[in-house]
Design a protein around this motif. Structure first.
Motif, PDB file in Angstrom:
ATOM      1  N   VAL A   1     -14.346  -2.241   7.182  1.00  0.00           N
ATOM      2  CA  VAL A   1     -14.315  -0.812   6.893  1.00  0.00           C
ATOM      3  C   VAL A   1     -12.945  -0.416   6.356  1.00  0.00           C
ATOM      4  CG1 VAL A   1     -16.041  -0.377   8.665  1.00  0.00           C
ATOM      5  CG2 VAL A   1     -13.607  -0.205   9.236  1.00  0.00           C
ATOM      6  N   ALA A   2     -12.891   0.781   5.790  1.00  0.00           N
ATOM      7  CA  ALA A   2     -11.638   1.318   5.266  1.00  0.00           C
ATOM      8  C   ALA A   2     -11.274   2.554   6.087  1.00  0.00           C
ATOM      9  CB  ALA A   2     -11.780   1.674   3.790  1.00  0.00           C
ATOM     10  N   PRO A   3     -10.581   2.378   7.203  1.00  0.00           N
ATOM     11  CA  PRO A   3     -10.290   3.518   8.080  1.00  0.00           C
ATOM     12  C   PRO A   3      -9.279   4.483   7.472  1.00  0.00           C
ATOM     13  CG  PRO A   3      -9.172   1.552   8.862  1.00  0.00           C
ATOM     14  CD  PRO A   3     -10.045   1.114   7.733  1.00  0.00           C
ATOM     15  N   LYS A   4      -9.381   5.741   7.875  1.00  0.00           N
ATOM     16  CA  LYS A   4      -8.379   6.751   7.547  1.00  0.00           C
ATOM     17  C   LYS A   4      -7.424   6.849   8.729  1.00  0.00           C
ATOM     18  CE  LYS A   4      -9.376  10.615   5.663  1.00  0.00           C
ATOM     19  NZ  LYS A   4      -9.952  11.969   5.397  1.00  0.00           N
ATOM     20  N   THR A   5      -6.134   6.934   8.441  1.00  0.00           N
ATOM     21  CA  THR A   5      -5.150   6.979   9.513  1.00  0.00           C
ATOM     22  C   THR A   5      -4.196   8.153   9.323  1.00  0.00           C
ATOM     23  OG1 THR A   5      -3.523   5.572   8.402  1.00  0.00           O
ATOM     24  CG2 THR A   5      -5.248   4.467   9.703  1.00  0.00           C
ATOM     25  N   ALA A   6      -3.561   8.545  10.424  1.00  0.00           N
ATOM     26  CA  ALA A   6      -2.567   9.615  10.361  1.00  0.00           C
ATOM     27  C   ALA A   6      -1.585   9.448  11.509  1.00  0.00           C
ATOM     28  CB  ALA A   6      -3.227  10.980  10.437  1.00  0.00           C
ATOM     29  N   LEU A   7      -0.331   9.793  11.256  1.00  0.00           N
ATOM     30  CA  LEU A   7       0.681   9.894  12.296  1.00  0.00           C
ATOM     31  C   LEU A   7       0.983  11.370  12.464  1.00  0.00           C
ATOM     32  CD1 LEU A   7       3.042   6.954  11.253  1.00  0.00           C
ATOM     33  CD2 LEU A   7       1.281   6.954  13.035  1.00  0.00           C
ATOM     34  N   LEU A   8       0.806  11.869  13.670  1.00  0.00           N
ATOM     35  CA  LEU A   8       0.922  13.298  13.917  1.00  0.00           C
ATOM     36  C   LEU A   8       2.307  13.628  14.481  1.00  0.00           C
ATOM     37  CD1 LEU A   8      -2.590  13.821  15.515  1.00  0.00           C
ATOM     38  CD2 LEU A   8      -1.927  13.933  13.126  1.00  0.00           C
ATOM     39  N   THR A   9       2.901  14.700  13.992  1.00  0.00           N
ATOM     40  CA  THR A   9       4.225  15.135  14.414  1.00  0.00           C
ATOM     41  C   THR A   9       4.196  16.633  14.681  1.00  0.00           C
ATOM     42  OG1 THR A   9       4.958  15.653  12.159  1.00  0.00           O
ATOM     43  CG2 THR A   9       5.262  13.377  12.922  1.00  0.00           C
ATOM     44  N   ALA A  10       5.297  17.153  15.199  1.00  0.00           N
ATOM     45  CA  ALA A  10       5.387  18.592  15.418  1.00  0.00           C
ATOM     46  C   ALA A  10       5.261  19.346  14.098  1.00  0.00           C
ATOM     47  CB  ALA A  10       6.707  18.933  16.098  1.00  0.00           C
ATOM     48  N   GLY A  11       5.767  18.754  13.018  1.00  0.00           N
ATOM     49  CA  GLY A  11       5.674  19.394  11.710  1.00  0.00           C
ATOM     50  C   GLY A  11       4.309  19.253  11.074  1.00  0.00           C
ATOM     51  N   GLU A  12       3.610  18.154  11.372  1.00  0.00           N
ATOM     52  CA  GLU A  12       2.262  17.916  10.863  1.00  0.00           C
ATOM     53  C   GLU A  12       1.377  17.501  12.029  1.00  0.00           C
ATOM     54  OE1 GLU A  12       2.241  15.216   7.582  1.00  0.00           O
ATOM     55  OE2 GLU A  12       3.705  16.350   6.434  1.00  0.00           O
ATOM     56  N   PRO A  13       0.962  18.481  12.841  1.00  0.00           N
ATOM     57  CA  PRO A  13       0.237  18.163  14.083  1.00  0.00           C
ATOM     58  C   PRO A  13      -1.267  17.996  13.923  1.00  0.00           C
ATOM     59  CG  PRO A  13       0.625  20.516  13.976  1.00  0.00           C
ATOM     60  CD  PRO A  13       1.257  19.916  12.736  1.00  0.00           C
ATOM     61  N   ARG A  14      -1.802  18.217  12.720  1.00  0.00           N
ATOM     62  CA  ARG A  14      -3.260  18.246  12.532  1.00  0.00           C
ATOM     63  C   ARG A  14      -3.722  17.154  11.582  1.00  0.00           C
ATOM     64  NH1 ARG A  14      -7.028  22.863  12.999  1.00  0.00           N
ATOM     65  NH2 ARG A  14      -8.794  22.628  11.585  1.00  0.00           N
ATOM     66  N   PHE A  15      -4.790  16.455  11.957  1.00  0.00           N
ATOM     67  CA  PHE A  15      -5.397  15.420  11.139  1.00  0.00           C
ATOM     68  C   PHE A  15      -6.811  15.877  10.826  1.00  0.00           C
ATOM     69  CE2 PHE A  15      -7.458  10.935  11.433  1.00  0.00           C
ATOM     70  CZ  PHE A  15      -7.405  10.774  10.053  1.00  0.00           C
ATOM     71  N   GLU A  16      -7.087  16.114   9.554  1.00  0.00           N
ATOM     72  CA  GLU A  16      -8.410  16.535   9.128  1.00  0.00           C
ATOM     73  C   GLU A  16      -9.133  15.374   8.482  1.00  0.00           C
ATOM     74  OE1 GLU A  16      -8.281  20.049   6.750  1.00  0.00           O
ATOM     75  OE2 GLU A  16      -7.493  21.299   8.365  1.00  0.00           O
ATOM     76  N   PHE A  17     -10.421  15.242   8.808  1.00  0.00           N
ATOM     77  CA  PHE A  17     -11.184  14.109   8.286  1.00  0.00           C
ATOM     78  C   PHE A  17     -12.639  14.500   8.116  1.00  0.00           C
ATOM     79  CE2 PHE A  17     -10.395  13.873  12.841  1.00  0.00           C
ATOM     80  CZ  PHE A  17     -11.667  13.814  13.377  1.00  0.00           C
TER      81      PHE A  17
END
Length: 230
Positions: free
Chosen positions: A214-230
């Motif tokens: 599979v080709a997963p979607k990934t994200a690293l969440l921070t205080a500046g970018e706290p939201r991961f939309e998928f």
């Protein structure tokens, strides 16, 4: 759908580092034995010089639980519980290929990893303080309500998918043989958390590609970018 931490959680826990992975095409017939063994061996080597309580990743979660008013030896983060069982029993029972893999990676990094069936998540998921009205389902099927102020994974429909933050996952969104789409979350609060969570996400995403194709979607969440939309 989305995954995020509330502003209140970010403000109270500025040391928090988090990563998320979304993957479709998961099957229950995958062979993960070799990879599980490899990651478990890393965890075993880390435990060779002491117990899980001495690991900096676990010590940091214990401090966090104490700040939340929880007794760390009564309520352990999921990674500590897994490592404790590994140390005492020498191995973990097989549950589901993806769960087994994520548990092994969690132990290798000593970082809690939550694996949730996306089909059971209503709208989106936020790590926030409970209002007291959220609905939680234990792994044995018993309903509970997190106490007001308890940190939980709450979805847009009022379901709580965790108790005491990284302590216990809900039976509602547990991965089953019928699961095909998942959200995986890793969270850490130790001094090198940001670097270690990034390595964990890269490692686990690579395993998903190698094992399930599979080709997963990934994200690293921070205080500046706290939201991961998928």
């Amino acid at each position: 759908m989305y995954f995020q931490h509330s502003p209140q959680i970010r403000a109270r826990h500025p040391e928090l580092a988090a990563g998320a992975i979304v993957a479709d095409g998961i099957r229950a017939d995958a062979d993960v034995a070799g990879r599980v063994a490899a990651h478990t061996a890393v965890a075993t080597r880390r435990l060779a010089s002491g117990t899980e309580a001495g690991l900096p990743e676990i010590q940091a979660w214990r401090r966090t639980f104490s700040r939340m008013g929880l007794k760390p030896t009564q309520y352990r983060c999921a990674a500590e519980s897994l490592l404790r069982r590994l140390r005492k029993e020498g191995a973990l029972p097989a549950i589901h290929p993806l769960v087994d893999l994520c548990n092994a990676v969690s132990m290798a990094f000593a970082i809690p990893v939550a694996v949730l069936d996306r089909a059971a998540i209503g709208g989106g998921l936020e790590v926030r303080h409970a209002t007291g009205g959220e609905r939680y389902l234990t792994l044995s099927g018993q309903p509970e309500h997190p106490a007001e102020g308890e940190v939980t994974f709450a979805d847009a429909e009022g379901n709580a998918h965790a108790r005491r933050w990284t302590n216990r996952q809900s039976g509602l969104s547990v991965v089953r043989d019928s699961t095909t789409s998942v959200l995986i979350v890793a969270e850490a609060v130790h001094p090198t958390a940001a670097e270690d969570v990034a390595r964990l996400v890269t490692t686990l995403a690579g395993e998903l590609t190698a094992i399930w194709g599979v080709a997963p979607k990934t994200a690293l969440l921070t205080a500046g970018e706290p939201r991961f939309e998928f």
